[in-house]
Design a protein around this motif. Structure first.
Motif, PDB file in Angstrom:
ATOM      1  N   LYS A  10       3.060  -7.962  -1.083  1.00 26.99           N
ATOM      2  CA  LYS A  10       3.540  -8.789  -2.188  1.00 26.99           C
ATOM      3  C   LYS A  10       2.448  -9.128  -3.190  1.00 26.99           C
ATOM      4  O   LYS A  10       2.742  -9.363  -4.362  1.00 26.99           O
ATOM      5  N   ILE A  11       1.201  -9.175  -2.736  1.00 25.25           N
ATOM      6  CA  ILE A  11       0.106  -9.470  -3.677  1.00 25.25           C
ATOM      7  C   ILE A  11      -0.536  -8.195  -4.217  1.00 25.25           C
ATOM      8  O   ILE A  11      -1.584  -8.235  -4.851  1.00 25.25           O
ATOM      9  N   GLY A  12       0.084  -7.062  -3.947  1.00 21.81           N
ATOM     10  CA  GLY A  12      -0.419  -5.794  -4.470  1.00 21.81           C
ATOM     11  C   GLY A  12      -1.573  -5.205  -3.690  1.00 21.81           C
ATOM     12  O   GLY A  12      -2.348  -4.413  -4.218  1.00 21.81           O
ATOM     13  N   ARG A  13      -1.693  -5.577  -2.419  1.00 24.97           N
ATOM     14  CA  ARG A  13      -2.778  -5.067  -1.584  1.00 24.97           C
ATOM     15  C   ARG A  13      -2.234  -4.346  -0.347  1.00 24.97           C
ATOM     16  O   ARG A  13      -2.619  -4.633   0.785  1.00 24.97           O
ATOM     17  N   ALA A  14      -1.350  -3.395  -0.577  1.00 21.37           N
ATOM     18  CA  ALA A  14      -0.768  -2.609   0.512  1.00 21.37           C
ATOM     19  C   ALA A  14      -1.820  -1.773   1.224  1.00 21.37           C
ATOM     20  O   ALA A  14      -1.587  -1.258   2.321  1.00 21.37           O
ATOM     21  N   ASP A  15      -2.999  -1.656   0.619  1.00 22.93           N
ATOM     22  CA  ASP A  15      -4.094  -0.877   1.215  1.00 22.93           C
ATOM     23  C   ASP A  15      -4.754  -1.599   2.388  1.00 22.93           C
ATOM     24  O   ASP A  15      -5.507  -0.993   3.143  1.00 22.93           O
ATOM     25  N   VAL A  16      -4.474  -2.876   2.565  1.00 21.92           N
ATOM     26  CA  VAL A  16      -5.061  -3.658   3.654  1.00 21.92           C
ATOM     27  C   VAL A  16      -4.128  -3.576   4.861  1.00 21.92           C
ATOM     28  O   VAL A  16      -2.929  -3.780   4.739  1.00 21.92           O
ATOM     29  N   ASP A  17      -4.702  -3.256   6.036  1.00 22.96           N
ATOM     30  CA  ASP A  17      -3.847  -3.167   7.224  1.00 22.96           C
ATOM     31  C   ASP A  17      -4.428  -3.929   8.405  1.00 22.96           C
ATOM     32  O   ASP A  17      -5.546  -4.427   8.361  1.00 22.96           O
TER      33      ASP A  17
END
Length: 75
Positions: A10-17
């Motif tokens: 939701k904050i545009g950080r889909a790269d963080v897992d």
């Protein structure tokens, strides 16, 4: 952990897992990301986080975020 992943998306950080560690100290996320996460968490739970939970240590990993949420949402 899926809920936390959705906050990052939701904050545009889909790269963080969930496998990443030291998110703040390794500059994977910055203070703006942390503030955006706090905003998403507060909207999701319809509850304001106490300032004690707004420390970088609580955002170093998905596990830390999960532990913080468990404590914060008890009240």
């Amino acid at each position: 952990m899926e809920e936390i992943k959705q906050f990052f998306i939701k904050i545009g950080r889909a790269d963080v897992d969930e496998n990443m560690r030291n998110l703040v100290s390794d500059n994977i996320i910055d203070s703006l990301d942390v503030m955006n996460l706090i905003n998403e968490i507060e909207k999701h739970y319809n509850k304001t986080l106490d300032s004690d939970f707004m420390r970088p240590i609580h955002f170093e990993s998905f596990e830390n975020i999960q532990k913080m949420l468990e404590l914060a949402m008890k009240d």
